[in-house]
Design a protein around this motif. Structure first.
Motif, short mmCIF file in Angstrom:
data_model
loop_
_atom_site.label_atom_id
_atom_site.label_comp_id
_atom_site.label_asym_id
_atom_site.label_seq_id
_atom_site.Cartn_x
_atom_site.Cartn_y
_atom_site.Cartn_z
N GLY A 276 0.84 -1.20 0.00
CA GLY A 276 0.00 0.00 0.00
C GLY A 276 0.86 1.24 0.00
O GLY A 276 1.90 1.29 -0.67
N GLN A 279 -1.00 8.03 -0.56
CA GLN A 279 -1.24 9.17 0.32
C GLN A 279 -2.57 9.85 0.04
O GLN A 279 -3.12 10.54 0.89
N ARG A 283 -7.40 4.01 -0.26
CA ARG A 283 -6.21 3.31 0.23
C ARG A 283 -6.03 2.00 -0.51
O ARG A 283 -6.98 1.41 -1.00
N ASP A 287 -2.97 -1.06 3.74
CA ASP A 287 -3.61 0.16 4.23
C ASP A 287 -5.13 0.10 4.07
O ASP A 287 -5.88 0.57 4.93
N ASN A 290 -6.47 -2.24 6.77
CA ASN A 290 -6.44 -1.55 8.06
C ASN A 290 -7.53 -0.48 8.15
O ASN A 290 -8.13 -0.26 9.22
N ARG A 382 1.27 -7.23 4.38
CA ARG A 382 2.31 -6.21 4.24
C ARG A 382 3.70 -6.85 4.27
O ARG A 382 4.58 -6.50 3.47
#
Length: 393
Positions: A276, A279, A283, A287, A290, A382
């Protein structure tokens, strides 16, 4: 190579911060216009669309059907990968669906369902953009991808018949809900292999519930399913509307092209998808998972469990499929075998969520537990992505 476009888009999207004052004056409409601009820029730069032109179409026979394309189908939503698998087979490159999925990075990542967050709901898609996946995978199959667009229905149908009559199977992005009278939109990918004067024959890529075919492999030359010109146009236009394309119709063909062998860019690309790091905008990767966990905690008992389960159900088997493929394809590579273990761990977490959730979440404690399992899965994905990135260096 694989990370440069991502960095460029992060830089481009960074200008959003510089126009916040303007947005405060222009309001929400201004924000929508700005985001639409960047979305369209992404489509044009990433998809490399080619405007169809009437020149060079040539005369096509009234009826035609390709005889050299095998019909592959599955009961899992790997539609875009299955489309490409059939095209590669026609060109003499026989590879597994797992290989195509890996080269595309199709299930190697996740995307936030940004449309749910403003409504206080959570959810994620365990897939990446299949159009960019076709771009990435094509050279490894000795193919060159061509993505054609138009808003002219007559030209679109003529072009499809022209390419088919010249030996090209035509991959079509469409809304399966229009084909099969489903209640909810379903972005999809099918392979058109023939036509008559009123419609087209196509090989369905996902033979699941409510779809009139059986998963498996059939020999080249099978007739396939049939769709009228009118219904096909509606299905393709519906998908274009879902994604806010600036064109109504699109299709993809693949021509012979130079062959790429170095998997470094694929490892790097897939790894970044898993990790991920976006910015701005929805997302991605861990990310996104999460973010879904955080929304579950925030919504508690008001969480729409169906939105969570829809992505988690697919993630259970897609992560298990990825793990099995990696162990077989890269046997003996301890780092990749470790990544496979991590995907299995993530799949276990997702399965635990399915086993524990019913029609609703009882209380905040249960919401917190589901969020914890999502975060554990995100951590595993991740870490697997980081292993991939290292592998690509």
């Amino acid at each position: 190579m694989a990370q440069k476009p991502k960095r460029k888009w992060l830089m481009i999207l960074g200008v959003i911060g510089g126009v916040l004052l303007v947005l405060a004056v222009c309001g929400f409409v201004g924000w929508q216009m700005l985001m639409n601009y960047f979305v369209q820029q992404y489509f044009y730069e990433t998809y490399s669309p080619i405007q169809l032109a009437a020149d060079g179409m040539g005369d096509a026979p009234a009826i035609f059907h390709l005889q050299d394309v095998p019909w592959f189908s599955t009961d899992r939503p790997y539609c875009a990968a299955t489309s490409l698998q059939m095209i590669a087979a026609q060109r003499g490159t026989n590879v597994s669906l797992g290989e195509i999925n890996f080269l595309m990075g199709f299930s190697y990542g996740a995307s936030e369902n940004a449309s749910l967050a403003p409504m206080g709901q959570a959810g994620f898609f365990p897939f990446t953009d299949p159009e960019s996946g076709h771009v990435a995978a094509a050279p490894y199959l000795g193919l060159a991808r061509r993505y054609y667009i138009t808003s002219d229905d007559k030209l679109y149908l003529e072009a499809m018949r022209s390419f088919l009559s010249r030996g090209y199977p035509v991959r079509v992005p469409l809304d399966a809900a229009v084909l099969y009278a489903l209640q909810e939109p379903m972005p999809h990918s099918d392979l058109v292999v023939g036509y008559d004067e009123k419609g087209f024959y196509y090989y369905e890529t996902v033979c699941a519930e409510s779809i009139p075919c059986q998963p498996g492999q059939l020999p080249a030359g099978e007739q396939g399913l049939y769709v009228s010109d009118e219904q096909l146009l509606k299905a393709v236009a519906s998908q274009a509307k879902l994604f806010s394309y600036s064109w109504r119709y699109a299709f993809t063909i693949f021509e012979p092209g130079p062959t790429q062998a170095d998997l470094g860019p694929i490892w790097a690309r897939n790894g970044q998808f898993l990790v991920g790091g976006a910015q701005y905008g929805p997302r991605q990767g861990a990310d996104a998972i999460n973010a879904s966990a955080a929304q579950v905690e925030k919504s508690g008992a008001k969480t729409n469990v169906a939105d969570i389960r829809s992505g988690v159900e697919i993630a259970v088997y897609s992560r298990s499929d990825m793990a099995a493929f990696l162990r077989e394809r890269f046997a003996g590579n301890q780092d990749i075998e470790r990544a496979a273990d991590l995907f299995d761990q993530a799949a276990d977490n997702y399965q635990t969520i399915l086993d524990a959730t019913q029609a609703s979440i009882a209380d905040q404690a249960e919401a917190g537990q589901i969020a914890a399992w999502l975060r554990e899965a995100a951590t595993s994905e991740r870490e697997a992505g980081q292993i991939f990135i290292q592998q690509g260096q």
